[in-house]
Design a protein around this motif. Structure first.
Motif, mmCIF file in Angstrom:
data_model
loop_
_atom_site.group_PDB
_atom_site.id
_atom_site.type_symbol
_atom_site.label_atom_id
_atom_site.label_comp_id
_atom_site.label_asym_id
_atom_site.label_seq_id
_atom_site.Cartn_x
_atom_site.Cartn_y
_atom_site.Cartn_z
ATOM 1 N N TYR A 151 0.840 -1.200 0.000
ATOM 2 C CA TYR A 151 0.000 0.000 0.000
ATOM 3 C C TYR A 151 0.871 1.246 0.000
ATOM 4 O O TYR A 151 2.032 1.191 0.426
ATOM 5 C CB TYR A 151 -0.929 0.008 1.216
ATOM 6 N N PRO A 152 0.295 2.362 -0.446
ATOM 7 C CA PRO A 152 1.083 3.600 -0.504
ATOM 8 C C PRO A 152 1.753 3.946 0.823
ATOM 9 O O PRO A 152 2.834 4.496 0.849
ATOM 10 C CB PRO A 152 0.041 4.657 -0.869
ATOM 11 N N GLY A 153 1.111 3.614 1.936
ATOM 12 C CA GLY A 153 1.727 3.901 3.228
ATOM 13 C C GLY A 153 2.965 3.055 3.493
ATOM 14 O O GLY A 153 3.673 3.263 4.472
ATOM 15 N N GLY A 154 3.221 2.051 2.631
ATOM 16 C CA GLY A 154 4.386 1.206 2.832
ATOM 17 C C GLY A 154 4.056 -0.146 3.456
ATOM 18 O O GLY A 154 4.927 -0.984 3.640
ATOM 19 N N THR A 155 2.745 -0.367 3.805
ATOM 20 C CA THR A 155 2.348 -1.650 4.381
ATOM 21 C C THR A 155 2.402 -2.739 3.316
ATOM 22 O O THR A 155 1.797 -2.599 2.253
ATOM 23 C CB THR A 155 0.906 -1.581 4.909
ATOM 24 N N VAL A 156 3.118 -3.812 3.608
ATOM 25 C CA VAL A 156 3.132 -4.953 2.694
ATOM 26 C C VAL A 156 1.953 -5.842 3.085
ATOM 27 O O VAL A 156 2.035 -6.619 4.022
ATOM 28 C CB VAL A 156 4.449 -5.732 2.806
ATOM 29 N N ALA A 157 0.838 -5.699 2.366
ATOM 30 C CA ALA A 157 -0.369 -6.427 2.750
ATOM 31 C C ALA A 157 -0.337 -7.847 2.203
ATOM 32 O O ALA A 157 -0.794 -8.787 2.841
ATOM 33 C CB ALA A 157 -1.610 -5.694 2.256
ATOM 34 N N ARG B 297 2.738 14.685 -2.533
ATOM 35 C CA ARG B 297 2.930 14.649 -3.976
ATOM 36 C C ARG B 297 1.618 14.365 -4.690
ATOM 37 O O ARG B 297 1.298 14.976 -5.702
ATOM 38 C CB ARG B 297 3.955 13.590 -4.334
ATOM 39 N N ALA B 298 0.862 13.414 -4.122
ATOM 40 C CA ALA B 298 -0.415 13.071 -4.748
ATOM 41 C C ALA B 298 -1.327 14.296 -4.783
ATOM 42 O O ALA B 298 -1.966 14.588 -5.795
ATOM 43 C CB ALA B 298 -1.081 11.935 -3.979
ATOM 44 N N GLU B 299 -1.356 15.021 -3.648
ATOM 45 C CA GLU B 299 -2.224 16.189 -3.567
ATOM 46 C C GLU B 299 -1.761 17.283 -4.522
ATOM 47 O O GLU B 299 -2.558 17.926 -5.193
ATOM 48 C CB GLU B 299 -2.229 16.746 -2.137
ATOM 49 N N LEU B 300 -0.456 17.468 -4.585
ATOM 50 C CA LEU B 300 0.093 18.492 -5.459
ATOM 51 C C LEU B 300 -0.245 18.140 -6.905
ATOM 52 O O LEU B 300 -0.689 18.985 -7.697
ATOM 53 C CB LEU B 300 1.603 18.586 -5.272
ATOM 54 N N GLY B 301 -0.076 16.858 -7.242
ATOM 55 C CA GLY B 301 -0.394 16.400 -8.589
ATOM 56 C C GLY B 301 -1.835 16.715 -8.926
ATOM 57 O O GLY B 301 -2.155 17.234 -9.994
#
Ligand SMILES: Nc1ncnc2c1ncn2[C@@H]1O[C@H](COP(=O)(O)OP(=O)(O)OP(=O)(O)O)[C@@H](O)[C@H]1O
Ligand SMILES: [Mg+2]
Lengths: 514, 368
Positions: free
Chosen positions: A14-20, B15-19
């Motif tokens: 996940y974007p937060g870095g969690t390896v789900a 970055r996502a928000e800026l994009g």
């Protein structure tokens, strides 16, 4: 012949870095009921979302009948014959059942929505698969169990060959679970395939053909249901042996809470509970037994201060708390774990740290002269995350990104952060895995042993029997029976009283009501 | 938001928000270009006026900065109520009433003293707060929809102020639709002489800092955000949701009133005129949406949006694009940008760019 649906070495970060998912494999044969089990946060829902095109894998391959396939979105998965029912439904409450089912794929005559046809199709499907529900009913008027049937019908209406059910039983009462199983069996008998996630192992063993076990984002085993015992499965899941035994209460404190001839009405004036009288002693758990909607939940809300009572008194250590607001009651030691963590127990968009102090914003440790002490709030969160083994990246993560069981732990952690005088608990382990169930039960009993009076309501009779020192049965808003929880009290006995089939004589009841 | 370390990948979220914001900007420019192409004889010249004219002189830069200050204030006012998930749209009414009260102070004997600026500002803020309080109270007490009541109050305020100007405050027998100029002591001093670059921008930035502090560093702000996230949870946690709701609307009203004072006391006016806000107050909705209601993002969004807005107005003066078209461009941009920040729009863009969908967790994650 290759399996119907395969996932090979799926990884999802996940974007937060969690390896789900960390190289997960799953292989589902045509016409089988395949259960996926694992602890909260093991990555089950993530894998299912990948199968349904809702999440894209960062690595790995899906195969349908042996051929590589990729779904960019759910539409493509639906077109390939895959349907999914989420734990949180996505129905339009103000629409009727058939409208919800047909929504997006309406049968047409010319440019008109052919209602007659839609109704007939829904009726036919619901007969074919034993999913009884009235096509003309409005969804907002249906109980959860029937809403779930509507969700399943929705998938079948779009010709799902493979049906994914993410924790379908977590929201159901025991009889509804039985009905769901009948429908699932009807589905496979007619050539469909079902993937099924659940935390309660007896359910898994009762319904599935094969079981895939996940732990911490990996597949740790695949077994045939006929070749495994509950204990082996639990050990495989958790990685150690688990026992769900609970010690009975030893202490015998004084009367902590007296509920004295309390009656409750809905805002519309309908009577929800009548003349409830009940005492709870410090250091004991009193279980509130009843089919949902017989007044137990309303009583808990009234004690918490979320619902007004029409008559009667609720006394905490001799003081009538009926005139007090929620905050004053909390200040006197009332803690409450609500039934629906997402709707009531948490602010999903706020961080874990914020959720963990939300009930204590008057406490000078966290707020001084109206200004937040961010250091203390963060330290509090770190301590509770550690003490209650909440699986989360850190205190600043939004609660909404946690897995279901971990959200529940956040609620439990907040309510038990300080020793309560009176603990109100409703459905504490819904959708919670074995390890966490054991943990939450232990947390409740620890609070009890430290002198809390506990009122517990649950749809799960085995949970009530395991935790309660005394049990009180509700039927149509009244207390109709009471028991001291001795070894020989069974779920069947309670069931007969819950359905109003048996009545208890006054003296036995009085004795058990103390 | 509490921690300073181990935030959930703040950089990525940022970055996502800026994009997202840049996509909004690109869309706005593309729409403007298409419309110019259809209406102008010399589209290239008109378009370059749109994108370069705000920087063409000190004066135009001053106009831009002046707009930025005002857009920031209205954006902050809307962010405050939106974070509490109240859809009160009353900033415009607060601006008018605040402007009126500031004018009354400025034109009174106090106007020629050194107390003129602070007292006029305070009067405007009190008036705005009171005007913000009314729809809040009506909702808490009678369940009246704040959308409807705040819009009604806007009309009333505009009509009252316009009437007051025409009938009582304008110099008699001149037929003017504005008051006389305030005494110099009641007008904001210019920071760069000869431009509109005045105290307004300082006030706007201070307000951003105060509102940010209130939202993220005080118990009131946390309660407000919790009510916004989940009102049922707030009630369960013992937070007085009604009090929070009314106080959020009142505080936002004070900011709206302050904007009224910034309008009439700024160097751009220095007097009260009818219809003085040029609908700018409403554009705060757009600023707040693009800034995702985060106070610290509001000035940046105001900077970009104010630039476009200024460019569009100058294009109206300096090119053959009919001025009605400017309004059409503005409306379309608002529509497009607003819709790109709701789900269907985002999916559409994601598909256009051939990427996966934006992850909902990033939207929920950072809330500043
Ligand atoms: N949208 C998301 N953004 C970031 N992290 C996420 C997101 N969804 C899930 N996670 C994380 O991924 C991990 C796996 O979550 P998942 O929901 O797949 O678990 P699960 O096995 O279904 O658990 P449960 O039994 O509690 O439902 C968890 O640590 C969770 O916090
Ligand atoms: Mg799950």
């Amino acid at each position: 012949m290759p399996p119907l649906l395969q996932a090979e070495s799926i990884t999802r970060i996940y974007p937060g870095g969690t390896v789900a998912n960390d190289g997960v494999s799953l292989s589902v044969g045509a016409g089988e009921i395949h259960a996926v089990v694992g602890e909260n946060g093991a990555g089950k829902s993530t894998l299912m979302k990948i199968l349904f095109g809702l999440e894209q894998p960062d690595a790995g391959q899906l195969r349908l009948e042996g051929k590589p396939i990729a779904f960019a979105n759910p539409r493509e998965a639906i077109d390939a014959g895959i349907g999914m029912v989420f734990q949180h439904f996505s129905l339009v409450p103000s629409f009727t059942v058939y409208e919800n089912v047909a929504l997006g794929s309406e049968p047409r005559s010319g440019i008109r929505f052919d209602r007659e046809k839609a109704i007939a199709q829904v009726r036919a499907l619901s007969d074919q698969f034993k999913l009884r529900v009235d096509p003309l009913a409005r969804v907002s008027n249906l109980p959860v169990g029937q809403q779930q049937r509507v969700e399943i019908l929705k998938a079948l209406y779009r010709d799902a060959r493979i049906l994914i059910l993410d924790e379908p039983t977590a929201v159901l009462a025991p009889q509804e679970v039985e009905e769901l199983f009948v429908a699932i069996r009807a589905l496979v008998a007619q050539g469909r395939t079902v993937i099924f996630i659940a935390h309660k192992l007896p359910e898994v063993l009762a319904i599935s053909d094969r079981i895939t076990v996940m732990r911490a984002g990996r597949t740790v085993g695949e077994v045939a249901t006929s070749e495994v015992t509950e204990k082996e499965l639990a050990t495989l899941m958790v990685g150690r042996e688990v026992s769900l035994g609970v010690e009975r209460s030893q202490s015998d404190g004084g009367r902590a809470c007296e509920i004295d001839t309390v009656s409750i009405q809905s805002e519309a004036g309908v009577s929800l509970a009548t003349d409830l009288s009940l005492n709870v002693y410090a250091g004991e758990v009193v279980g509130l037994v009843g089919v949902e909607g017989n007044g137990q939940a309303e009583l808990l809300e009234a004690v918490a201060g979320l619902r007004s009572v029409t008559s009667g008194e609720i006394r905490l250590k001799g003081e009538n708390i009926v005139p007090l607001g929620v905050l004053d009651r909390r200040g006197r030691g009332v803690a409450s774990i609500p039934e629906d963590r997402l709707a009531e127990g948490l602010a999903p968009g706020a961080t874990v740290a914020e959720n963990l102090v939300a009930t204590r914003l008057g406490d000078p440790r966290f707020v001084r002269r109206g200004v937040l002490d961010l250091k203390a709030i963060r330290a509090n969160a770190i301590a509770l995350i550690d003490r209650f083994s909440i699986r989360v990246g850190g205190p600043a993560f939004a609660v909404g990104t946690l897995s279901g069981g971990n959200m529940q732990k956040v609620v439990v952690a907040r309510e038990l952060a300080e020793q309560p005088e009176l603990l109100l608990v409703n459905q504490p382990t819904r959708g919670v895995d074995l390890g966490a169930t054991q943990f939450i039960w232990a947390s409740i009993t620890r609070a009890r042993d430290a002198g809390a009076a506990v009122l517990l309501s649950s749809a799960d009779l085995s949970e009530l029997l395991a935790l309660s020192d005394r049990l009180v049965v509700f039927y149509r808003g009244r207390i109709v029976a009471a028991f001291i929880n001795s070894g020989d009290l069974s779920a069947e006995t309670l069931g007969a009283f819950m359905l109003g089939l048996e009545t208890q004589d006054e003296t036995t009841m009085k004795a058990a009501l103390r | 938001m509490t921690a300073s370390a181990s935030r959930p990948d703040r950089f990525k979220v940022f970055r996502a928000e800026l994009g997202r914001a840049l996509v909004a900007l690109a869309m706005a420019l593309a729409v403007a270009f298409l419309i110019i192409l259809g209406t102008s004889a010399d589209p290239w010249q008109a378009f370059s006026t749109l994108v370069t004219s705000p920087l063409s002189s000190n004066r135009t830069i001053g106009l831009w900065v002046d707009d930025v200050a005002k857009l920031t204030l209205t954006g902050i006012a809307f962010s405050l109520v939106f974070q509490a998930r109240q859809f009160a749209l009353g900033v415009q009414g607060q601006v008018y009433l605040g402007g009126l009260c500031a004018t009354l102070v400025a034109m009174s004997p106090i106007g020629t003293t050194f107390a003129a600026i602070p007292l006029a500002i305070i009067a405007a803020m009190i008036a705005g707060a009171a005007y913000g309080f009314i729809p809040g109270y009506a909702k808490a007490r009678f369940g009246a929809s704040e959308i409807v009541s705040s819009l009604m109050l806007n009309y009333i305020a505009i009509l009252v102020v316009n009437y007051m100007v025409r009938a009582h405050l304008a110099p008699p027998n001149t037929g003017q639709l504005m008051t006389a100029r305030f005494p110099e002591t009641a007008v904001f001093p210019a920071i760069i002489p000869g431009t509109r670059f005045d105290l307004g921008i300082v006030i706007a930035l201070v307000t951003v800092a105060i509102v940010w502090f209130a939202l993220y560093r005080t118990a009131w702000g946390l309660k407000l955000r919790l009510v916004g996230h989940n009102p049922r949870f707030a009630e369960y946690a013992g937070i007085k949701a009604n009090f929070i709701m009314v106080s959020a609307m009142t505080a936002a009203g004070a900011v709206g009133g302050l904007l009224g004072a910034v309008f009439v006391q700024g160097r751009a006016f220095g007097q009260l005129a009818i219809d003085f806000d040029g609908n700018l107050a409403f554009e705060g909705i757009l600023v707040a949406i693009v800034a995702r209601n985060r106070p610290l993002a509001v000035p940046f969004v105001a900077l970009a949006y104010g630039y476009l807005r200024q460019g569009a107005q100058l294009m109206g003066f300096r090119s053959d694009v009919p001025s009605e078209m400017i309004a059409v461009v503005q409306a379309l941009v608002i529509l497009l940008v607003a819709s790109s920040f709701t789900l269907p729009g985002r999916r559409f863009i994601a598909r256009l760019l051939g990427r996966g969908e934006a992850d909902p967790s990033t939207a929920a994650g950072g809330s500043r």
